[in-house]
Scaffold this motif. Structure first.
Motif: not given
Length: 61
Positions: A30-33, A43-47, A55-57
Motif C-alpha cells: 500500500r502507498c503510505p500517501q 512510484v505510486c501511479g495514483n499520487c 516524484v511525478i506532479a
C-alpha cells in the motif's frame, strides 16, 4: 560414456520439469500517501509519490 540404466517414466520426468514453470504473483504494497495498491520500489501511479517525496506532479493540482 554414462548411459542411464533404466527408462525414466513420464510421470517422473514431468514432475522434474514442472518446477521450472512455477510463477508467483507479484507482491503488492500500500502507498503510505494515498493507500492505493502498488508494486514495491515503484512510484505510486495514483499520487506520484515515492518514499514520501513527490516524484511525478499530479494532474489534480
Amino acid at each position: 560414456m554414462a548411459v542411464p540404466k533404466r527408462k525414466v517414466s513420464k510421470a517422473r520426468r514431468d514432475k522434474r520439469r514442472s518446477q521450472v514453470w512455477k510463477l508467483s504473483a507479484p507482491a503488492f504494497s500500500r502507498c503510505p500517501q494515498c493507500g492505493e495498491l502498488k508494486l514495491p520500489h515503484r512510484v505510486c501511479g495514483n499520487c506520484g509519490y515515492y518514499k514520501g517525496k513527490e516524484v511525478i506532479a499530479s494532474k489534480e493540482a
